[in-house]
Scaffold this motif. Structure first.
Motif, PDB file in Angstrom:
ATOM      1  N   ARG A 174      98.625  57.652 -22.415  1.00  0.00           N
ATOM      2  CA  ARG A 174      98.406  58.038 -23.798  1.00  0.00           C
ATOM      3  C   ARG A 174      99.657  58.661 -24.383  1.00  0.00           C
ATOM      4  N   PHE A 175     100.179  58.012 -25.407  1.00  0.00           N
ATOM      5  CA  PHE A 175     101.240  58.601 -26.207  1.00  0.00           C
ATOM      6  C   PHE A 175     101.022  58.108 -27.634  1.00  0.00           C
ATOM      7  N   GLY A 176     101.449  58.900 -28.603  1.00  0.00           N
ATOM      8  CA  GLY A 176     101.129  58.552 -29.973  1.00  0.00           C
ATOM      9  C   GLY A 176      99.679  58.895 -30.277  1.00  0.00           C
ATOM     10  N   SER A 177      99.187  58.378 -31.361  1.00  0.00           N
ATOM     11  CA  SER A 177      97.828  58.709 -31.802  1.00  0.00           C
ATOM     12  C   SER A 177      96.788  57.899 -31.031  1.00  0.00           C
ATOM     13  N   ARG A 178      95.555  58.388 -31.057  1.00  0.00           N
ATOM     14  CA  ARG A 178      94.450  57.663 -30.434  1.00  0.00           C
ATOM     15  C   ARG A 178      94.254  56.317 -31.111  1.00  0.00           C
ATOM     16  N   ARG A 182      94.219  52.692 -29.300  1.00  0.00           N
ATOM     17  CA  ARG A 182      93.062  51.805 -29.432  1.00  0.00           C
ATOM     18  C   ARG A 182      93.466  50.444 -29.993  1.00  0.00           C
ATOM     19  N   GLU A 183      94.341  50.458 -30.983  1.00  0.00           N
ATOM     20  CA  GLU A 183      94.814  49.204 -31.580  1.00  0.00           C
ATOM     21  C   GLU A 183      95.538  48.351 -30.533  1.00  0.00           C
ATOM     22  N   GLN A 184      96.352  49.015 -29.694  1.00  0.00           N
ATOM     23  CA  GLN A 184      97.076  48.270 -28.663  1.00  0.00           C
ATOM     24  C   GLN A 184      96.119  47.689 -27.625  1.00  0.00           C
ATOM     25  N   LEU A 185      95.136  48.453 -27.226  1.00  0.00           N
ATOM     26  CA  LEU A 185      94.163  47.949 -26.261  1.00  0.00           C
ATOM     27  C   LEU A 185      93.352  46.800 -26.858  1.00  0.00           C
ATOM     28  N   ALA A 186      93.019  46.903 -28.136  1.00  0.00           N
ATOM     29  CA  ALA A 186      92.304  45.814 -28.801  1.00  0.00           C
ATOM     30  C   ALA A 186      93.156  44.553 -28.837  1.00  0.00           C
ATOM     31  N   ARG A 270      87.950  47.859 -22.472  1.00  0.00           N
ATOM     32  CA  ARG A 270      86.966  48.289 -23.492  1.00  0.00           C
ATOM     33  C   ARG A 270      86.484  49.709 -23.220  1.00  0.00           C
ATOM     34  N   LYS A 271      86.234  50.024 -21.953  1.00  0.00           N
ATOM     35  CA  LYS A 271      85.760  51.351 -21.604  1.00  0.00           C
ATOM     36  C   LYS A 271      86.800  52.411 -21.952  1.00  0.00           C
ATOM     37  N   GLN A 272      88.075  52.072 -21.700  1.00  0.00           N
ATOM     38  CA  GLN A 272      89.141  53.005 -22.058  1.00  0.00           C
ATOM     39  C   GLN A 272      89.215  53.189 -23.577  1.00  0.00           C
ATOM     40  N   MET A 273      89.019  52.124 -24.346  1.00  0.00           N
ATOM     41  CA  MET A 273      89.006  52.234 -25.801  1.00  0.00           C
ATOM     42  C   MET A 273      87.894  53.171 -26.253  1.00  0.00           C
ATOM     43  N   GLU A 274      86.736  53.040 -25.643  1.00  0.00           N
ATOM     44  CA  GLU A 274      85.592  53.874 -26.025  1.00  0.00           C
ATOM     45  C   GLU A 274      85.810  55.340 -25.716  1.00  0.00           C
ATOM     46  N   SER A 275      86.645  55.617 -24.712  1.00  0.00           N
ATOM     47  CA  SER A 275      86.878  57.018 -24.320  1.00  0.00           C
ATOM     48  C   SER A 275      87.859  57.730 -25.243  1.00  0.00           C
ATOM     49  N   LEU A 276      88.556  56.965 -26.084  1.00  0.00           N
ATOM     50  CA  LEU A 276      89.572  57.570 -26.953  1.00  0.00           C
ATOM     51  C   LEU A 276      88.936  58.153 -28.211  1.00  0.00           C
TER      52      LEU A 276
END
Length: 276
Positions: A174-178, A182-186, A270-276
């Motif tokens: 995690r660096f930068g904003s959540r 999330r956008e990068q993971l998407a 997806r799970k990591q995205m949901e945790s942010l």
């Protein structure tokens, strides 16, 4: 455009060569000379943009070379000139990799640290460039980001076989904003859904392996030969020795076997995205 003009252009700065070729094409058009305003309207841009491009002033929007080739019926001439412009923006040691990458029929990426450049969003790339040791200005960061995003054209323009194995730490870092993360993971999920792309996550508890030290790219060319690109701090190296390349291919095969399946990897992302 004459052969002599092509030789002269190659000897100039690529951006200046692009501008000169555009000016010549506009003035020597078979169907009638175009003004900068005319060309601006035909390419859905402005007279001032055409003037800047002809004067060698950056940037050149990535969609314009293809439009220019259509307008002047130049069969990819402006696209090739633009590729030279993009290559020139990379440090010398990376330029050969860019040439091989554009021609590759298969690109296999391993990264233990960050999302590979081919999959990075603009915000993610921008955040990485801002952490550079050279303390780049905002203008330099913007130029580097544009260049990185332009590299991704090959994902849309050719049926290249893309595989990426990412250490689990890459998606958890995690660096930068959540929102940025999330956008990068998407984006990773979207890439993984393409028929020509496979994204896999290597769990943190996987066994140690020979590529653990840093990112590696395997590029396969149309003649079925492969090279290995190894990047380290501000350096890059291309390995062509057949035995070494075969060794890296074997290790990469093992990595894909140890990694989660594409479906399992998507679930973890997806799970990591949901945790942010």
């Amino acid at each position: 455009m004459s052969e002599q003009h092509g030789v002269d252009s190659a000897a100039r700065n690529p951006r200046e060569a692009f501008g000169e070729a555009l000016r010549d094409a506009r003035k020597q058009r078979k169907a009638g000379r175009l003004s900068q305003s005319d060309l601006g309207r035909m390419s859905h841009t402005s007279k001032s943009t055409i003037s800047r491009i002809e004067g060698g002033v950056p940037p050149i929007a990535s969609h314009l070379p293809t439009l220019f080739d259509q307008i002047f019926e130049t069969e990819g001439h402006f696209k090739r000139l633009y590729e030279d412009v993009v290559d020139q923006s990379f440090p010398a040691q990376f330029r050969r990799r860019m040439v091989i990458e554009r021609q590759a029929t298969a690109i296999w990426e391993w990264s233990p640290t960050v999302v590979p450049g081919l999959f990075q969003t603009a915000d993610y790339a921008r955040a990485l460039f801002r952490t550079g040791t050279s303390r780049p200005s905002e203008e330099e960061v913007a130029a580097l980001t544009r260049t990185r995003i332009t590299r991704q054209e090959l994902l849309r323009n050719a049926p290249t076989d893309i595989r990426a194995v990412l250490c689990e730490s890459v998606i958890r870092r995690r660096f930068g904003s959540r929102d940025m993360v999330r956008e990068q993971l998407a984006a990773l999920l979207r890439h993984g859904e393409l028929p020509t792309t496979r994204v896999q996550v290597l769990p943190l508890d996987a066994e140690p392996h020979a590529l653990i030290d840093g990112p590696v790219s395997l590029l396969t060319t149309p003649n079925h030969s492969s090279v290995v690109c190894v990047e380290a701090f501000r350096t890059a190296n291309i390995i062509e020795d057949h035995e070494e390349v075969r060794t890296v291919i074997r290790v990469y095969d093992d990595l894909m076997g140890e990694a989660l399946s594409a479906r399992e990897s998507a679930a973890v992302i997806r799970k990591q995205m949901e945790s942010l």
